[in-house]
Design a protein around this motif. Structure first.
Motif, PDB file in Angstrom:
ATOM      1  N   ALA A 207       8.431  35.763  -5.717  1.00 26.91           N
ATOM      2  CA  ALA A 207       7.915  36.711  -6.708  1.00 26.91           C
ATOM      3  C   ALA A 207       7.676  38.085  -6.077  1.00 26.91           C
ATOM      4  CB  ALA A 207       6.622  36.173  -7.321  1.00 26.91           C
ATOM      5  N   LEU A 208       7.108  38.101  -4.867  1.00 31.36           N
ATOM      6  CA  LEU A 208       6.847  39.372  -4.192  1.00 31.36           C
ATOM      7  C   LEU A 208       8.148  40.126  -3.916  1.00 31.36           C
ATOM      8  CD1 LEU A 208       4.081  38.417  -1.595  1.00 31.36           C
ATOM      9  CD2 LEU A 208       3.834  39.958  -3.538  1.00 31.36           C
ATOM     10  N   LEU A 209       9.146  39.424  -3.380  1.00 37.20           N
ATOM     11  CA  LEU A 209      10.412  40.075  -3.057  1.00 37.20           C
ATOM     12  C   LEU A 209      11.104  40.601  -4.307  1.00 37.20           C
ATOM     13  CD1 LEU A 209      11.882  37.750  -0.269  1.00 37.20           C
ATOM     14  CD2 LEU A 209      10.612  39.887  -0.021  1.00 37.20           C
ATOM     15  N   ASN A 210      11.013  39.849  -5.396  1.00 32.23           N
ATOM     16  CA  ASN A 210      11.618  40.317  -6.651  1.00 32.23           C
ATOM     17  C   ASN A 210      10.932  41.573  -7.153  1.00 32.23           C
ATOM     18  OD1 ASN A 210      13.529  38.273  -6.751  1.00 32.23           O
ATOM     19  ND2 ASN A 210      12.255  36.913  -7.973  1.00 32.23           N
ATOM     20  N   GLU A 211       9.601  41.609  -7.062  1.00 32.02           N
ATOM     21  CA  GLU A 211       8.863  42.792  -7.510  1.00 32.02           C
ATOM     22  C   GLU A 211       9.160  43.993  -6.625  1.00 32.02           C
ATOM     23  OE1 GLU A 211       7.114  43.214 -10.287  1.00 32.02           O
ATOM     24  OE2 GLU A 211       7.738  41.186 -10.804  1.00 32.02           O
ATOM     25  N   TYR A 212       9.213  43.767  -5.313  1.00 34.02           N
ATOM     26  CA  TYR A 212       9.536  44.861  -4.400  1.00 34.02           C
ATOM     27  C   TYR A 212      10.950  45.380  -4.649  1.00 34.02           C
ATOM     28  CZ  TYR A 212       5.391  43.384  -1.796  1.00 34.02           C
ATOM     29  OH  TYR A 212       4.108  43.055  -1.425  1.00 34.02           O
ATOM     30  N   GLU A 213      11.844  44.459  -4.988  1.00 31.46           N
ATOM     31  CA  GLU A 213      13.222  44.868  -5.291  1.00 31.46           C
ATOM     32  C   GLU A 213      13.255  45.755  -6.530  1.00 31.46           C
ATOM     33  OE1 GLU A 213      17.639  42.834  -5.569  1.00 31.46           O
ATOM     34  OE2 GLU A 213      15.884  41.655  -6.140  1.00 31.46           O
ATOM     35  N   HIS A 214      12.474  45.407  -7.543  1.00 31.62           N
ATOM     36  CA  HIS A 214      12.407  46.230  -8.754  1.00 31.62           C
ATOM     37  C   HIS A 214      11.820  47.609  -8.438  1.00 31.62           C
ATOM     38  CE1 HIS A 214      12.294  42.314 -11.325  1.00 31.62           C
ATOM     39  NE2 HIS A 214      13.523  42.670 -11.007  1.00 31.62           N
ATOM     40  N   GLU A 215      10.789  47.638  -7.581  1.00 32.56           N
ATOM     41  CA  GLU A 215      10.191  48.922  -7.205  1.00 32.56           C
ATOM     42  C   GLU A 215      11.203  49.805  -6.480  1.00 32.56           C
ATOM     43  OE1 GLU A 215       6.491  48.940  -5.172  1.00 32.56           O
ATOM     44  OE2 GLU A 215       5.522  47.535  -6.539  1.00 32.56           O
ATOM     45  N   LEU A 216      11.922  49.211  -5.538  1.00 28.80           N
ATOM     46  CA  LEU A 216      12.909  49.992  -4.795  1.00 28.80           C
ATOM     47  C   LEU A 216      14.042  50.465  -5.695  1.00 28.80           C
ATOM     48  CD1 LEU A 216      13.123  48.093  -1.389  1.00 28.80           C
ATOM     49  CD2 LEU A 216      12.546  50.503  -1.720  1.00 28.80           C
ATOM     50  N   ASP A 217      14.459  49.619  -6.627  1.00 31.79           N
ATOM     51  CA  ASP A 217      15.496  50.031  -7.573  1.00 31.79           C
ATOM     52  C   ASP A 217      15.016  51.212  -8.422  1.00 31.79           C
ATOM     53  OD1 ASP A 217      17.254  48.133  -6.683  1.00 31.79           O
ATOM     54  OD2 ASP A 217      16.824  46.682  -8.258  1.00 31.79           O
ATOM     55  N   SER A 218      13.742  51.174  -8.821  1.00 28.83           N
ATOM     56  CA  SER A 218      13.176  52.279  -9.602  1.00 28.83           C
ATOM     57  C   SER A 218      13.128  53.559  -8.765  1.00 28.83           C
ATOM     58  CB  SER A 218      11.766  51.911 -10.088  1.00 28.83           C
ATOM     59  OG  SER A 218      11.796  50.792 -10.949  1.00 28.83           O
ATOM     60  N   ILE A 219      12.753  53.414  -7.487  1.00 30.22           N
ATOM     61  CA  ILE A 219      12.716  54.575  -6.595  1.00 30.22           C
ATOM     62  C   ILE A 219      14.112  55.168  -6.421  1.00 30.22           C
ATOM     63  CG2 ILE A 219      12.298  55.308  -4.215  1.00 30.22           C
ATOM     64  CD1 ILE A 219      10.005  53.291  -4.117  1.00 30.22           C
ATOM     65  N   ILE A 220      15.101  54.295  -6.232  1.00 29.08           N
ATOM     66  CA  ILE A 220      16.482  54.763  -6.061  1.00 29.08           C
ATOM     67  C   ILE A 220      16.968  55.473  -7.317  1.00 29.08           C
ATOM     68  CG2 ILE A 220      18.871  53.994  -5.780  1.00 29.08           C
ATOM     69  CD1 ILE A 220      17.791  51.790  -3.920  1.00 29.08           C
ATOM     70  N   ASN A 221      16.643  54.907  -8.489  1.00 30.26           N
ATOM     71  CA  ASN A 221      17.028  55.558  -9.751  1.00 30.26           C
ATOM     72  C   ASN A 221      16.369  56.926  -9.890  1.00 30.26           C
ATOM     73  OD1 ASN A 221      18.609  53.381 -10.521  1.00 30.26           O
ATOM     74  ND2 ASN A 221      16.965  52.388 -11.657  1.00 30.26           N
TER      75      ASN A 221
END
Length: 309
Positions: A207-221
């Motif tokens: 769950a943590l890795l999935n949430e961090y992945e979403h955060e990083l994707d948002s930052i990249i966008n």
């Protein structure tokens, strides 16, 4: 019900210690030893023998340097209900595990499967503690975007993205191992709370890795939007400047000619009139661009905390 089980901890290059264990035990130990000697990646083998004995063997990378591909720690395991063999498991590489209390706890387990689950649970605990440092770095990165949004930030974003991929590569084989254990129902011989604790830690890490992945994707966008906006602003600025200087360049080229018959050469106020004409035509051109809304925010001041400065 507790059974008399054994845990063997050995090193891969200590053949004199490994071979006697294999001579005392069966269930394909020699085949597993050959895999241990040559295997340098994650692997998993699940067997259900004719005798009904369930065997789980494989290799697991439990530590990885984020900067060097070849700098990692791997251990090999052989698990049945009555025995647990671990090869090259070095607890000195784990900062947040106290070996002695862990050894005592594992040896009190009712069977080898419980002991193995306790071991995996501690490895997951180590990962969960380590991931807190990644979370702290990610939080710093999020606020750095607002304070100093430059190329160095973009570089850091993709460094964190790479770290996240490494974390996921460490978690995937552990998750596969859990599923494999459930496949042969080896978890049924374990105490429910021990296996449940392992599962919850795996789910928590996932769950943590999935949430961090979403955060990083948002930052990249966000970075892509900002970069695109900046590129558009730069092109718009260059275009507007070029258009505004067109009258100067056109009239400069015209009056820079050297023809013999040029009536403007005899004008008394020619220089003044040409200067006024250039200024007026430039202002009219700027007014037209402004009226059409093509100058955008070029001449407006940037806000202090703007993302687009």
């Amino acid at each position: 019900m507790a059974i008399d089980w054994k845990w063997y901890q050995v090193k891969k290059d200590e053949d004199e210690h490994i071979q006697p264990i294999f001579e005392q035990n069966r269930s394909g130990c020699n085949e597993w030893l050959n895999q241990v000697r040559k295997n340098k990646t994650n692997s998993l083998r699940i067997k259900l023998l004719d005798s009904g004995e369930k065997v789980v063997t494989g290799s697991l990378i439990y530590k990885q340097n984020f900067e060097e591909e070849g700098d990692y720690k791997i251990f090999h395991y052989y698990v049945t209900e009555e025995q647990l063999i671990t090869v090259d498991l070095n607890f000195s590489n784990l900062k947040h595990i106290r070996p002695e209390p862990l050894f005592k706890q594992i040896k009190k387990a009712e069977n080898a499967v419980d002991g193995f689950f306790m071991l995996l649970g501690e490895l997951m605990h180590e990962m969960l503690v380590e991931i807190d440092q990644f979370e702290e770095a990610l939080k710093t990165l999020i606020w750095s975007i607002r304070k100093r949004n430059g190329t160095s930030i973009l570089e850091e974003i993709y460094m964190r993205r790479h770290e996240l991929l490494v974390w996921k590569s460490l978690l995937i084989p552990i998750n596969e191992l859990k599923i494999g254990i459930e496949e042969v129902k080896l978890n049924e011989v374990s105490r429910e709370e021990i296996f449940t604790l392992l599962v919850k830690r795996i789910e928590r890490m996932t769950a943590l890795l999935n949430e961090y992945e979403h955060e990083l994707d948002s930052i990249i966008n966000l970075e892509e939007v900002i970069s695109s906006h900046r590129g558009n602003e730069i092109m718009k600025t260059l275009t507007v400047i070029t258009i505004l200087f067109t009258p100067i360049m056109a009239f400069g080229a015209l009056w820079g000619m050297n023809f013999k018959q040029m009536p403007e050469l005899e004008w008394r106020y020619g220089y003044l009139l040409s200067a006024i004409f250039i200024v007026i035509s430039t202002l009219l051109l700027y007014g037209y661009l402004k009226f059409k809304g093509w100058t955008g925010d070029l001449l407006k001041g940037k806000k202090k905390d703007s993302y687009f400065k």
